[in-house]
Design a protein around this motif. Structure first.
Motif, PDB file in Angstrom:
ATOM      1  N   MET A   1      25.340 -33.842  21.446  1.00  0.00           N
ATOM      2  CA  MET A   1      25.220 -34.731  22.595  1.00  0.00           C
ATOM      3  C   MET A   1      24.301 -34.095  23.638  1.00  0.00           C
ATOM      4  SD  MET A   1      28.234 -36.135  25.155  1.00  0.00           S
ATOM      5  CE  MET A   1      29.324 -36.466  23.774  1.00  0.00           C
ATOM      6  N   ASP A   2      23.242 -34.805  24.020  1.00  0.00           N
ATOM      7  CA  ASP A   2      22.313 -34.315  25.034  1.00  0.00           C
ATOM      8  C   ASP A   2      22.705 -34.845  26.409  1.00  0.00           C
ATOM      9  OD1 ASP A   2      20.763 -32.891  23.242  1.00  0.00           O
ATOM     10  OD2 ASP A   2      19.477 -34.605  22.794  1.00  0.00           O
ATOM     11  N   PHE A   3      22.345 -34.088  27.432  1.00  0.00           N
ATOM     12  CA  PHE A   3      22.759 -34.383  28.798  1.00  0.00           C
ATOM     13  C   PHE A   3      21.517 -34.626  29.658  1.00  0.00           C
ATOM     14  CE2 PHE A   3      24.715 -33.192  32.950  1.00  0.00           C
ATOM     15  CZ  PHE A   3      25.796 -34.058  32.896  1.00  0.00           C
ATOM     16  N   LEU A   4      21.421 -35.815  30.244  1.00  0.00           N
ATOM     17  CA  LEU A   4      20.315 -36.175  31.123  1.00  0.00           C
ATOM     18  C   LEU A   4      20.804 -36.138  32.560  1.00  0.00           C
ATOM     19  CD1 LEU A   4      19.080 -39.321  29.123  1.00  0.00           C
ATOM     20  CD2 LEU A   4      18.309 -36.956  28.867  1.00  0.00           C
ATOM     21  N   ARG A   5      19.964 -35.607  33.466  1.00  0.00           N
ATOM     22  CA  ARG A   5      20.399 -35.499  34.865  1.00  0.00           C
ATOM     23  C   ARG A   5      19.246 -35.897  35.789  1.00  0.00           C
ATOM     24  NH1 ARG A   5      22.210 -31.055  38.747  1.00  0.00           N
ATOM     25  NH2 ARG A   5      24.057 -31.973  39.716  1.00  0.00           N
ATOM     26  N   PRO A   6      18.988 -37.209  35.922  1.00  0.00           N
ATOM     27  CA  PRO A   6      17.884 -37.660  36.767  1.00  0.00           C
ATOM     28  C   PRO A   6      18.106 -37.298  38.227  1.00  0.00           C
ATOM     29  CG  PRO A   6      19.260 -39.504  36.090  1.00  0.00           C
ATOM     30  CD  PRO A   6      19.708 -38.327  35.289  1.00  0.00           C
ATOM     31  N   ALA A   7      17.001 -37.019  38.918  1.00  0.00           N
ATOM     32  CA  ALA A   7      17.075 -36.612  40.322  1.00  0.00           C
ATOM     33  C   ALA A   7      17.110 -37.796  41.267  1.00  0.00           C
ATOM     34  CB  ALA A   7      15.894 -35.714  40.674  1.00  0.00           C
ATOM     35  N   ASP A   8      16.630 -38.961  40.843  1.00  0.00           N
ATOM     36  CA  ASP A   8      16.628 -40.137  41.709  1.00  0.00           C
ATOM     37  C   ASP A   8      16.694 -41.388  40.837  1.00  0.00           C
ATOM     38  OD1 ASP A   8      14.003 -40.585  40.711  1.00  0.00           O
ATOM     39  OD2 ASP A   8      13.123 -39.450  42.388  1.00  0.00           O
ATOM     40  N   TRP A   9      16.695 -42.540  41.497  1.00  0.00           N
ATOM     41  CA  TRP A   9      16.881 -43.802  40.789  1.00  0.00           C
ATOM     42  C   TRP A   9      15.732 -44.093  39.828  1.00  0.00           C
ATOM     43  CZ3 TRP A   9      20.566 -46.678  39.239  1.00  0.00           C
ATOM     44  CH2 TRP A   9      20.361 -48.016  38.885  1.00  0.00           C
ATOM     45  N   GLU A  10      14.515 -43.871  40.268  1.00  0.00           N
ATOM     46  CA  GLU A  10      13.356 -44.142  39.411  1.00  0.00           C
ATOM     47  C   GLU A  10      13.399 -43.289  38.142  1.00  0.00           C
ATOM     48  OE1 GLU A  10      13.233 -43.814  42.724  1.00  0.00           O
ATOM     49  OE2 GLU A  10      12.914 -45.972  43.023  1.00  0.00           O
ATOM     50  N   GLU A  11      13.795 -42.041  38.310  1.00  0.00           N
ATOM     51  CA  GLU A  11      13.897 -41.154  37.143  1.00  0.00           C
ATOM     52  C   GLU A  11      15.013 -41.627  36.214  1.00  0.00           C
ATOM     53  OE1 GLU A  11      14.802 -36.445  36.414  1.00  0.00           O
ATOM     54  OE2 GLU A  11      13.522 -36.991  38.134  1.00  0.00           O
ATOM     55  N   ALA A  12      16.088 -42.145  36.797  1.00  0.00           N
ATOM     56  CA  ALA A  12      17.194 -42.666  35.988  1.00  0.00           C
ATOM     57  C   ALA A  12      16.748 -43.876  35.169  1.00  0.00           C
ATOM     58  CB  ALA A  12      18.367 -43.041  36.881  1.00  0.00           C
ATOM     59  N   LEU A  13      15.993 -44.779  35.789  1.00  0.00           N
ATOM     60  CA  LEU A  13      15.505 -45.959  35.066  1.00  0.00           C
ATOM     61  C   LEU A  13      14.555 -45.558  33.938  1.00  0.00           C
ATOM     62  CD1 LEU A  13      14.824 -48.507  37.963  1.00  0.00           C
ATOM     63  CD2 LEU A  13      16.826 -48.354  36.464  1.00  0.00           C
ATOM     64  N   ALA A  14      13.700 -44.581  34.200  1.00  0.00           N
ATOM     65  CA  ALA A  14      12.774 -44.111  33.173  1.00  0.00           C
ATOM     66  C   ALA A  14      13.531 -43.492  32.005  1.00  0.00           C
ATOM     67  CB  ALA A  14      11.791 -43.109  33.770  1.00  0.00           C
ATOM     68  N   ALA A  15      14.567 -42.716  32.320  1.00  0.00           N
ATOM     69  CA  ALA A  15      15.357 -42.080  31.264  1.00  0.00           C
ATOM     70  C   ALA A  15      16.114 -43.123  30.443  1.00  0.00           C
ATOM     71  CB  ALA A  15      16.339 -41.089  31.883  1.00  0.00           C
ATOM     72  N   LYS A  16      16.626 -44.154  31.106  1.00  0.00           N
ATOM     73  CA  LYS A  16      17.347 -45.207  30.388  1.00  0.00           C
ATOM     74  C   LYS A  16      16.396 -46.014  29.511  1.00  0.00           C
ATOM     75  CE  LYS A  16      21.129 -47.681  29.654  1.00  0.00           C
ATOM     76  NZ  LYS A  16      22.099 -47.211  28.636  1.00  0.00           N
ATOM     77  N   ALA A  17      15.160 -46.217  29.985  1.00  0.00           N
ATOM     78  CA  ALA A  17      14.167 -46.915  29.163  1.00  0.00           C
ATOM     79  C   ALA A  17      13.819 -46.110  27.919  1.00  0.00           C
ATOM     80  CB  ALA A  17      12.918 -47.191  29.995  1.00  0.00           C
ATOM     81  N   GLU A  18      13.736 -44.797  28.085  1.00  0.00           N
ATOM     82  CA  GLU A  18      13.385 -43.932  26.956  1.00  0.00           C
ATOM     83  C   GLU A  18      14.554 -43.758  25.997  1.00  0.00           C
ATOM     84  OE1 GLU A  18      11.624 -39.416  26.100  1.00  0.00           O
ATOM     85  OE2 GLU A  18      11.888 -40.152  28.168  1.00  0.00           O
ATOM     86  N   HIS A  19      15.783 -43.776  26.562  1.00  0.00           N
ATOM     87  CA  HIS A  19      16.987 -43.573  25.747  1.00  0.00           C
ATOM     88  C   HIS A  19      17.970 -44.708  26.031  1.00  0.00           C
ATOM     89  CE1 HIS A  19      15.525 -39.502  24.941  1.00  0.00           C
ATOM     90  NE2 HIS A  19      15.391 -39.318  26.249  1.00  0.00           N
ATOM     91  N   PRO A  20      17.768 -45.899  25.472  1.00  0.00           N
ATOM     92  CA  PRO A  20      18.624 -47.054  25.790  1.00  0.00           C
ATOM     93  C   PRO A  20      20.092 -46.857  25.444  1.00  0.00           C
ATOM     94  CG  PRO A  20      16.613 -47.746  24.678  1.00  0.00           C
ATOM     95  CD  PRO A  20      16.669 -46.256  24.575  1.00  0.00           C
ATOM     96  N   THR A  21      20.398 -45.955  24.533  1.00  0.00           N
ATOM     97  CA  THR A  21      21.801 -45.736  24.160  1.00  0.00           C
ATOM     98  C   THR A  21      22.495 -44.723  25.068  1.00  0.00           C
ATOM     99  OG1 THR A  21      21.192 -44.007  22.576  1.00  0.00           O
ATOM    100  CG2 THR A  21      21.316 -46.267  21.747  1.00  0.00           C
ATOM    101  N   ALA A  22      21.768 -44.158  26.032  1.00  0.00           N
ATOM    102  CA  ALA A  22      22.377 -43.181  26.933  1.00  0.00           C
ATOM    103  C   ALA A  22      23.507 -43.831  27.730  1.00  0.00           C
ATOM    104  CB  ALA A  22      21.321 -42.612  27.877  1.00  0.00           C
ATOM    105  N   VAL A  23      24.626 -43.144  27.845  1.00  0.00           N
ATOM    106  CA  VAL A  23      25.792 -43.662  28.569  1.00  0.00           C
ATOM    107  C   VAL A  23      25.802 -43.076  29.976  1.00  0.00           C
ATOM    108  CG1 VAL A  23      28.311 -43.714  28.657  1.00  0.00           C
ATOM    109  CG2 VAL A  23      27.126 -43.923  26.461  1.00  0.00           C
ATOM    110  N   PRO A  24      25.727 -43.926  31.003  1.00  0.00           N
ATOM    111  CA  PRO A  24      25.758 -43.417  32.383  1.00  0.00           C
ATOM    112  C   PRO A  24      27.133 -42.843  32.722  1.00  0.00           C
ATOM    113  CG  PRO A  24      24.965 -45.695  32.286  1.00  0.00           C
ATOM    114  CD  PRO A  24      25.564 -45.392  30.960  1.00  0.00           C
ATOM    115  N   ILE A  25      27.135 -41.797  33.521  1.00  0.00           N
ATOM    116  CA  ILE A  25      28.387 -41.224  33.990  1.00  0.00           C
ATOM    117  C   ILE A  25      28.219 -40.827  35.453  1.00  0.00           C
ATOM    118  CG2 ILE A  25      27.729 -38.937  33.082  1.00  0.00           C
ATOM    119  CD1 ILE A  25      30.720 -38.406  32.647  1.00  0.00           C
ATOM    120  N   ALA A  26      29.166 -41.255  36.277  1.00  0.00           N
ATOM    121  CA  ALA A  26      29.170 -40.888  37.693  1.00  0.00           C
ATOM    122  C   ALA A  26      30.540 -40.300  38.009  1.00  0.00           C
ATOM    123  CB  ALA A  26      28.850 -42.100  38.568  1.00  0.00           C
ATOM    124  N   GLY A  27      31.556 -41.173  38.171  1.00  0.00           N
ATOM    125  CA  GLY A  27      32.912 -40.663  38.339  1.00  0.00           C
ATOM    126  C   GLY A  27      33.459 -40.081  37.045  1.00  0.00           C
TER     127      GLY A  27
END
Length: 296
Positions: A1-27
């Motif tokens: 399992m790889d871990f993505l940690r975007p620094a801002d919203w734009e980076e998060a959208l780019a990461a989700k576009a590149e990895h559509p199966t990525a599961v967001p986690i906040a809480g």
């Protein structure tokens, strides 16, 4: 399992576009439970805790824009007047530790029929703000839930915020559980009076494959309140009307038997909660109406 940690919203959208199966986690209050019990093993986890605007809210003239990661505790402390139904639902979420971490975006992303925020959001008539690198859109809450733990998000989209109209009348939330804390709902019910449009909206949780509204019950009550002149005369709703509303709410349910409760019990409990919350909200409306008349 790889871990993505975007620094801002734009980076998060780019990461989700590149990895559509990525599961967001906040809480992480839903996702980590599934991972710990090996119910889910995603290829990528995307940590959104560095995306600051997800933890912010904005109170406008008519509505509140609630960031997807605003903790339930903040809703309880700061938005009780504007979003009373959601604040009441927030009180019932798990424990203080989880209320300090979890937010509405997680409930929406998981789309579990037992999520505590769903009945309140349905009753309030919320809209879900989602975004991808392709653009932004608002999804009406009624169209958001598409199946058991499924929602209307496209694979490259993330939930950014929820838009909820500020309460123009009393709202209530009720939940049945096997104990008083750290419990998944056996069933739940939300109710909101909207005097401005002279309508009532409901929300039912954990009594159907998705969170649902009792639309037939709403239509019946809207007609009964209008025909009886209740919005204007402020009279007590008759027991016959209240019971019919409760029966129609029960009939809207499509529950199952499981370890938390039987289908029959869920239908019965939803009816009881519907009748009680209608009584509570209508008495609050009558009290506020009489107070304003006295002041005038």
């Amino acid at each position: 399992m790889d871990f993505l940690r975007p620094a801002d919203w734009e980076e998060a959208l780019a990461a989700k576009a590149e990895h559509p199966t990525a599961v967001p986690i906040a809480g992480g209050t839903d996702v980590m439970v599934e991972i710990n019990f090996d119910h889910r093993r995603p290829g990528y986890l995307m940590d959104l805790n560095r995306v600051g605007d997800l933890f912010e809210w904005e109170v406008g003239e008519d509505s509140v824009r609630l960031g997807a990661s605003v903790p339930y505790t903040r809703i309880m402390e700061n938005l009780r007047a504007e979003l009373p139904g959601l604040a009441l639902a927030s009180h019932t979420v798990a424990s203080p530790q989880i209320r300090n971490r979890g937010g509405v975006g997680g409930n929406l992303g998981t789309a579990s029929p037992a999520g505590d925020a769903h009945p309140a959001l349905l009753a309030a008539g919320a809209e879900v703000e989602v975004e991808s690198v392709r653009g932004k859109r608002l999804i009406p809450i009624d169209a958001f839930y598409t199946g058991v733990k499924r929602n209307a998000l496209e694979p490259d989209e993330l939930i950014r915020a929820v838009h909820v109209k500020k309460a123009d009348g009393p709202q209530q939330f009720s939940k049945v559980g096997t104990r008083n804390a750290m419990v998944i709902a056996v069933c739940a019910f939300g109710l909101a009076l909207h005097p401005g449009s002279r309508t009532v909206r409901t929300g039912i949780g954990s009594a159907a494959p998705t969170p649902i509204r009792a639309t037939a019950a709403e239509e019946f009550l809207n007609a009964a309140l209008d025909e009886g002149g209740f919005w204007d005369n402020g009279e007590t709703i008759t027991p016959v009307v209240a019971q019919r509303f409760a029966d129609l709410c029960s009939a809207a349910c499509r529950p199952i038997d499981d370890v938390r409760g039987t289908a029959g019990y869920r239908r019965h409990a939803v009816g009881v909660m519907a009748r009680r919350t209608l009584t509570w909200t209508w008495e609050s409306y009558r009290g506020a109406r009489h107070t304003s008349e006295g002041a005038a």
